[in-house]
Design a protein around this motif. Sequence first.
Motif, PDB file in Angstrom:
ATOM      1  N   GLN A  34       0.837  -1.202   0.000  1.00 23.34           N
ATOM      2  CA  GLN A  34       0.000   0.000   0.000  1.00 23.34           C
ATOM      3  C   GLN A  34       0.872   1.253   0.000  1.00 23.34           C
ATOM      4  O   GLN A  34       0.540   2.248  -0.646  1.00 23.34           O
ATOM      5  CB  GLN A  34      -0.943   0.001   1.200  1.00 23.34           C
ATOM      6  CG  GLN A  34      -2.057  -1.015   1.061  1.00 23.34           C
ATOM      7  CD  GLN A  34      -2.895  -1.160   2.327  1.00 23.34           C
ATOM      8  OE1 GLN A  34      -2.503  -0.736   3.418  1.00 23.34           O
ATOM      9  NE2 GLN A  34      -4.056  -1.772   2.188  1.00 23.34           N
ATOM     10  N   ALA A  37       2.062   2.107  -3.530  1.00 25.13           N
ATOM     11  CA  ALA A  37       1.038   2.427  -4.535  1.00 25.13           C
ATOM     12  C   ALA A  37       1.176   3.899  -4.906  1.00 25.13           C
ATOM     13  O   ALA A  37       1.680   4.708  -4.129  1.00 25.13           O
ATOM     14  CB  ALA A  37      -0.348   2.142  -3.968  1.00 25.13           C
ATOM     15  N   GLY A  38       0.764   4.224  -6.109  1.00 28.77           N
ATOM     16  CA  GLY A  38       0.832   5.597  -6.575  1.00 28.77           C
ATOM     17  C   GLY A  38       1.673   5.713  -7.827  1.00 28.77           C
ATOM     18  O   GLY A  38       2.038   4.716  -8.448  1.00 28.77           O
ATOM     19  N   SER A  39       1.982   6.945  -8.202  1.00 25.69           N
ATOM     20  CA  SER A  39       2.742   7.218  -9.420  1.00 25.69           C
ATOM     21  C   SER A  39       4.208   7.452  -9.091  1.00 25.69           C
ATOM     22  O   SER A  39       4.535   8.178  -8.147  1.00 25.69           O
ATOM     23  CB  SER A  39       2.185   8.458 -10.120  1.00 25.69           C
ATOM     24  OG  SER A  39       0.862   8.223 -10.552  1.00 25.69           O
ATOM     25  N   THR A  61       2.712   3.369 -12.463  1.00 29.25           N
ATOM     26  CA  THR A  61       1.650   3.573 -11.481  1.00 29.25           C
ATOM     27  C   THR A  61       1.331   2.242 -10.828  1.00 29.25           C
ATOM     28  O   THR A  61       1.054   1.261 -11.520  1.00 29.25           O
ATOM     29  CB  THR A  61       0.382   4.148 -12.156  1.00 29.25           C
ATOM     30  OG1 THR A  61       0.720   5.389 -12.762  1.00 29.25           O
ATOM     31  CG2 THR A  61      -0.714   4.366 -11.125  1.00 29.25           C
ATOM     32  N   GLY A  62       1.380   2.207  -9.504  1.00 34.00           N
ATOM     33  CA  GLY A  62       1.056   1.010  -8.744  1.00 34.00           C
ATOM     34  C   GLY A  62      -0.307   1.138  -8.095  1.00 34.00           C
ATOM     35  O   GLY A  62      -0.641   2.195  -7.553  1.00 34.00           O
ATOM     36  N   GLU A  63      -1.075   0.059  -8.191  1.00 34.38           N
ATOM     37  CA  GLU A  63      -2.414   0.022  -7.593  1.00 34.38           C
ATOM     38  C   GLU A  63      -2.589  -1.295  -6.855  1.00 34.38           C
ATOM     39  O   GLU A  63      -1.901  -2.272  -7.158  1.00 34.38           O
ATOM     40  CB  GLU A  63      -3.481   0.106  -8.693  1.00 34.38           C
ATOM     41  CG  GLU A  63      -3.433   1.366  -9.509  1.00 34.38           C
ATOM     42  CD  GLU A  63      -4.437   1.357 -10.653  1.00 34.38           C
ATOM     43  OE1 GLU A  63      -5.006   0.286 -10.960  1.00 34.38           O
ATOM     44  OE2 GLU A  63      -4.633   2.421 -11.235  1.00 34.38           O
ATOM     45  N   PRO A  64      -3.531  -1.353  -5.921  1.00 31.24           N
ATOM     46  CA  PRO A  64      -3.817  -2.630  -5.270  1.00 31.24           C
ATOM     47  C   PRO A  64      -4.218  -3.676  -6.315  1.00 31.24           C
ATOM     48  O   PRO A  64      -4.742  -3.327  -7.372  1.00 31.24           O
ATOM     49  CB  PRO A  64      -4.994  -2.315  -4.344  1.00 31.24           C
ATOM     50  CG  PRO A  64      -4.944  -0.834  -4.148  1.00 31.24           C
ATOM     51  CD  PRO A  64      -4.371  -0.267  -5.415  1.00 31.24           C
ATOM     52  N   THR A  65      -3.969  -4.934  -6.013  1.00 29.62           N
ATOM     53  CA  THR A  65      -4.369  -5.990  -6.937  1.00 29.62           C
ATOM     54  C   THR A  65      -5.892  -5.980  -7.067  1.00 29.62           C
ATOM     55  O   THR A  65      -6.603  -5.630  -6.119  1.00 29.62           O
ATOM     56  CB  THR A  65      -3.890  -7.374  -6.460  1.00 29.62           C
ATOM     57  OG1 THR A  65      -4.349  -7.591  -5.139  1.00 29.62           O
ATOM     58  CG2 THR A  65      -2.372  -7.473  -6.501  1.00 29.62           C
ATOM     59  N   ILE A  72       0.603  -6.066  -5.601  1.00 30.81           N
ATOM     60  CA  ILE A  72       0.471  -4.818  -6.345  1.00 30.81           C
ATOM     61  C   ILE A  72       0.349  -5.105  -7.838  1.00 30.81           C
ATOM     62  O   ILE A  72       0.851  -6.115  -8.327  1.00 30.81           O
ATOM     63  CB  ILE A  72       1.667  -3.883  -6.065  1.00 30.81           C
ATOM     64  CG1 ILE A  72       1.361  -2.460  -6.522  1.00 30.81           C
ATOM     65  CG2 ILE A  72       2.955  -4.424  -6.681  1.00 30.81           C
ATOM     66  CD1 ILE A  72       2.199  -1.413  -5.830  1.00 30.81           C
ATOM     67  N   LYS A  73      -0.321  -4.206  -8.526  1.00 30.66           N
ATOM     68  CA  LYS A  73      -0.449  -4.248  -9.981  1.00 30.66           C
ATOM     69  C   LYS A  73       0.190  -2.968 -10.505  1.00 30.66           C
ATOM     70  O   LYS A  73      -0.132  -1.878 -10.037  1.00 30.66           O
ATOM     71  CB  LYS A  73      -1.923  -4.305 -10.382  1.00 30.66           C
ATOM     72  CG  LYS A  73      -2.162  -4.325 -11.875  1.00 30.66           C
ATOM     73  CD  LYS A  73      -3.669  -4.321 -12.167  1.00 30.66           C
ATOM     74  CE  LYS A  73      -3.965  -4.376 -13.632  1.00 30.66           C
ATOM     75  NZ  LYS A  73      -3.520  -3.231 -14.392  1.00 30.66           N
TER      76      LYS A  73
END
Length: 179
Positions: A34, A37-39, A61-65, A72-73
């Motif tokens: 978490q 996550a972000g740019s 850019t990372g986001e929750p799966t 992370i995705k």
Amino acid sequence: MYLRILPMIAVALGATSAMAPEVSAAPRDKAFFQSVAGSWKGPGEIVAGKYKGTKFSCNLTGEPTPNGETGIKLDGTCRVGVFKQPMSAVITEAGKGYKGQFLDGADGKGLDIISGAVNGDKVVVGINRAQLNGAMVASLRGTNTMNITISVKVEDQMIPVIGLTLDRDLDSIAVGSID
């Protein structure tokens, strides 16, 4: 060959095992993912091999799966000169470690994530593609800088081949005002 390794950069977000019991590791690991996550954006360089000295830059850019698992995705691009390479990765918890893939995995043009662990402010993942084995280490330096090193195994030694420093893209963070 090293340009094929560029997809590993996408993980930015890593080959030791956590020493804490699995029950207490899950919340700690989830908190790490978490926090990344972000740019993110920043420069990198190929530091060994035929393409040594090649410089590139990435925007990720990372986001929750999607299904809420620990992991992370990532999506974005890395640019080498005028060439732009799409980057994507998914890392998810699998038992006591992690699994996933860069791009379309080792069966396509990417890599498989075959192991991994979070240890404090660092993630280490094992990577594989055919005869290529290695590791990617992503370490947070404060809340807004991440250093990434990708190494490949040559005989019995791990050789760093890619180094990357990403800064959190604070310009992309939405801000609001109080009326």
